[in-house]
Design an enzyme around this catalytic site. Structure first.
Site, PDB file in Angstrom:
ATOM      1  N   GLU A  43       1.067  -1.254  -0.080  1.00  0.00           N
ATOM      2  CA  GLU A  43       0.321   0.117   0.126  1.00  0.00           C
ATOM      3  C   GLU A  43       0.763   1.212  -0.108  1.00  0.00           C
ATOM      4  O   GLU A  43       1.722   1.047   0.768  1.00  0.00           O
ATOM      5  CB  GLU A  43      -0.667   0.017   1.598  1.00  0.00           C
ATOM      6  CG  GLU A  43      -2.002   2.034   1.005  1.00  0.00           C
ATOM      7  CD  GLU A  43      -3.022   1.855   2.645  1.00  0.00           C
ATOM      8  OE1 GLU A  43      -3.565   2.003   2.448  1.00  0.00           O
ATOM      9  OE2 GLU A  43      -1.759   1.168   3.737  1.00  0.00           O
ATOM     10  N   ARG A  85       1.125   4.767   0.849  1.00  0.00           N
ATOM     11  CA  ARG A  85       0.777   5.229   1.691  1.00  0.00           C
ATOM     12  C   ARG A  85       0.973   6.947   1.578  1.00  0.00           C
ATOM     13  O   ARG A  85       2.038   7.637   1.622  1.00  0.00           O
ATOM     14  CB  ARG A  85       0.513   5.357   3.165  1.00  0.00           C
ATOM     15  CG  ARG A  85       0.011   4.270   3.449  1.00  0.00           C
ATOM     16  CD  ARG A  85      -1.638   5.003   3.614  1.00  0.00           C
ATOM     17  NE  ARG A  85      -1.956   6.659   4.348  1.00  0.00           N
ATOM     18  CZ  ARG A  85      -2.047   6.391   5.793  1.00  0.00           C
ATOM     19  NH1 ARG A  85      -2.864   5.124   6.127  1.00  0.00           N
ATOM     20  NH2 ARG A  85      -2.361   7.139   6.260  1.00  0.00           N
ATOM     21  N   ARG A  92      -4.573   9.117   2.166  1.00  0.00           N
ATOM     22  CA  ARG A  92      -5.468   9.415   3.619  1.00  0.00           C
ATOM     23  C   ARG A  92      -5.786  11.024   3.504  1.00  0.00           C
ATOM     24  O   ARG A  92      -5.006  12.017   3.232  1.00  0.00           O
ATOM     25  CB  ARG A  92      -5.004   8.567   4.407  1.00  0.00           C
ATOM     26  CG  ARG A  92      -5.954   8.417   4.886  1.00  0.00           C
ATOM     27  CD  ARG A  92      -7.338   8.148   4.658  1.00  0.00           C
ATOM     28  NE  ARG A  92      -7.397   6.455   4.675  1.00  0.00           N
ATOM     29  CZ  ARG A  92      -7.830   5.686   3.848  1.00  0.00           C
ATOM     30  NH1 ARG A  92      -8.160   5.969   3.242  1.00  0.00           N
ATOM     31  NH2 ARG A  92      -7.016   4.067   3.680  1.00  0.00           N
ATOM     32  N   HIS A  98     -13.106   4.480   7.998  1.00  0.00           N
ATOM     33  CA  HIS A  98     -11.920   4.703   9.571  1.00  0.00           C
ATOM     34  C   HIS A  98     -13.108   6.104  10.674  1.00  0.00           C
ATOM     35  O   HIS A  98     -13.225   6.794  10.658  1.00  0.00           O
ATOM     36  CB  HIS A  98     -11.378   5.456   9.117  1.00  0.00           C
ATOM     37  CG  HIS A  98     -10.612   5.050   7.863  1.00  0.00           C
ATOM     38  ND1 HIS A  98     -11.136   5.526   6.757  1.00  0.00           N
ATOM     39  CD2 HIS A  98      -8.973   4.112   7.670  1.00  0.00           C
ATOM     40  CE1 HIS A  98      -9.348   4.458   5.895  1.00  0.00           C
ATOM     41  NE2 HIS A  98      -9.276   3.725   6.569  1.00  0.00           N
ATOM     42  N   LYS A 135     -13.734  -1.291   2.955  1.00  0.00           N
ATOM     43  CA  LYS A 135     -13.184  -1.477   4.109  1.00  0.00           C
ATOM     44  C   LYS A 135     -13.404  -0.941   5.077  1.00  0.00           C
ATOM     45  O   LYS A 135     -13.802   0.446   4.912  1.00  0.00           O
ATOM     46  CB  LYS A 135     -11.796  -1.542   3.465  1.00  0.00           C
ATOM     47  CG  LYS A 135     -10.443  -0.644   4.541  1.00  0.00           C
ATOM     48  CD  LYS A 135      -9.177   0.112   4.600  1.00  0.00           C
ATOM     49  CE  LYS A 135      -8.564   0.105   5.220  1.00  0.00           C
ATOM     50  NZ  LYS A 135      -7.793   1.536   5.659  1.00  0.00           N
ATOM     51  N   ARG A 174      -7.620  -9.168  14.092  1.00  0.00           N
ATOM     52  CA  ARG A 174      -6.989  -8.750  12.582  1.00  0.00           C
ATOM     53  C   ARG A 174      -6.522 -10.336  12.635  1.00  0.00           C
ATOM     54  O   ARG A 174      -6.361 -10.212  11.444  1.00  0.00           O
ATOM     55  CB  ARG A 174      -5.590  -7.814  12.806  1.00  0.00           C
ATOM     56  CG  ARG A 174      -5.781  -6.734  12.412  1.00  0.00           C
ATOM     57  CD  ARG A 174      -4.765  -5.617  13.023  1.00  0.00           C
ATOM     58  NE  ARG A 174      -5.008  -4.351  13.711  1.00  0.00           N
ATOM     59  CZ  ARG A 174      -5.194  -2.960  12.283  1.00  0.00           C
ATOM     60  NH1 ARG A 174      -4.493  -3.586  11.045  1.00  0.00           N
ATOM     61  NH2 ARG A 174      -5.783  -2.205  12.236  1.00  0.00           N
ATOM     62  N   GLN A 225      -2.456  -2.890  15.303  1.00  0.00           N
ATOM     63  CA  GLN A 225      -1.726  -3.868  13.577  1.00  0.00           C
ATOM     64  C   GLN A 225      -0.365  -4.619  14.080  1.00  0.00           C
ATOM     65  O   GLN A 225       0.231  -4.154  15.592  1.00  0.00           O
ATOM     66  CB  GLN A 225      -1.213  -2.737  12.594  1.00  0.00           C
ATOM     67  CG  GLN A 225      -2.059  -1.963  12.107  1.00  0.00           C
ATOM     68  CD  GLN A 225      -0.613  -1.073  11.023  1.00  0.00           C
ATOM     69  OE1 GLN A 225       0.384  -0.520  11.214  1.00  0.00           O
ATOM     70  NE2 GLN A 225      -1.255  -0.414   9.974  1.00  0.00           N
TER      71      GLN A 225
END
Length: 241
Positions: A48, A50, A81, A139, A166, A205, A226
Site C-alpha cells: 500500500e 501511503r 488518505r 475509518h 474497508k 486482525r 497492527q
C-alpha cells in the site's frame, strides 16, 4: 471454510482473495525505497503506497516511486488518505486527486474514502477504465458504529460502485469486535476488509479473516492495533496453514 476454497474464483479474487482463506497481507509503505526493499519478504502480498506519508507530494516523484516499487512484483494499492481519517498531511482534494492520477498506470487498486467518493467520481471512473479496482473505505478512530450503521455504510459503498469495502473502527470493548465480526460474516461473499483499532486490534486482525475479511494490514511502523510484520506472518502460518 473448505467450501470457500473449492468455489469458483470471483472477479477480483486474485487481488482480494476468497472468504475464509488466509487473508492477503498488505504492507503500508512510504517513499523510502531502501526501507521497503529491506522489509518485503515472502508472505507480503500487496504494497500500500501511503502517498500522504511520502516526503514529497510532487506527481512526478510519486509516479517514480510507484514505478520503482512495482518491480518488487507485488500489486500496488494507492492511498492518499485525508487528514480527518488518519492522513499524515492535510492535502487539498485537488492535490490528492492529482497524486492518484499520477500513479494509476502503476497500481492495481486505489483506496478512496467513502466520504470522498462522490466528489472523486471522475477519478474512480478513470481508475476503472485503466483496469484498477476501487476500494471505498471508512475509518472511525473513536468508536465502532451500530450494526445498522455498518450495514448502511456497506450499502452506500456498493451503490457507489466499490469493488471492495474497508471498515477500520475503534473497538472500545469486546462487543465491538463481535459486532464487526457479525457484519463481516454476513457480507463475506463480497470483498469486505474489516479491522479494529486500539488494544483489541491485534486480536481482530487474526479473527476477522476467519469471518471473511479479505486483507490484513500492517506497516513499517505498526500502529492502531497492527501486528508487526514478522509476528503477523508467523501468526498467519500458524492459524491459516
Amino acid at each position: 471454510m473448505g467450501s470457500a476454497r473449492k468455489q469458483k474464483a470471483a472477479p477480483g479474487a486474485a487481488l482480494f482473495g476468497l472468504p475464509g482463506e488466509r487473508p492477503k497481507v498488505v504492507l503500508a509503505v512510504h517513499d523510502d525505497v531502501a526501507a521497503v526493499r529491506r522489509a518485503v519478504r515472502p508472505g507480503v502480498d500487496i504494497l500500500e503506497l501511503r502517498i500522504d506519508q511520502f516526503a514529497a507530494h510532487d506527481p512526478a516523484h510519486v509516479a517514480g516511486i510507484a514505478a520503482t516499487l512495482r518491480r518488487l512484483r507485488r500489486p500496488l494499492l494507492a492511498t492518499v488518505r485525508r487528514a480527518e481519517e488518519g492522513g499524515a498531511q492535510r492535502l487539498a482534494d485537488e492535490t490528492r486527486c492529482e497524486l492518484w492520477r499520477a500513479v494509476l498506470p502503476h497500481v492495481a487498486a486505489i483506496d478512496v474514502e467513502l466520504q470522498s467518493a462522490r466528489e472523486f467520481a471522475p477519478l474512480l471512473d478513470e481508475a476503472r477504465a485503466q483496469g484498477c479496482r476501487v476500494l471505498l473505505s471508512y475509518h472511525d478512530f473513536e468508536r465502532t458504529p451500530t450494526a445498522q450503521t455498518l450495514a448502511t455504510l456497506f450499502r452506500r459503498a456498493r451503490a457507489l460502485g466499490a469493488d471492495a469495502v474497508k471498515l477500520a473502527l475503534q473497538a472500545q470493548q469486546p462487543d465491538d469486535v463481535w459486532r464487526l465480526a457479525a457484519f463481516t460474516w454476513e457480507h463475506r461473499e463480497f470483498p469486505v476488509i474489516t479491522m479494529c483499532m486500539g488494544p483489541l486490534g491485534p486480536l481482530s486482525r487474526l479473527s476477522l479473516p476467519l469471518c471473511g475479511s479479505r486483507w490484513v494490514y500492517t506497516s513499517l511502523q505498526p500502529k492502531y492495533g497492527q501486528i508487526p510484520l514478522r509476528r503477523l506472518l508467523a501468526d498467519l502460518r500458524f492459524y491459516f496453514p
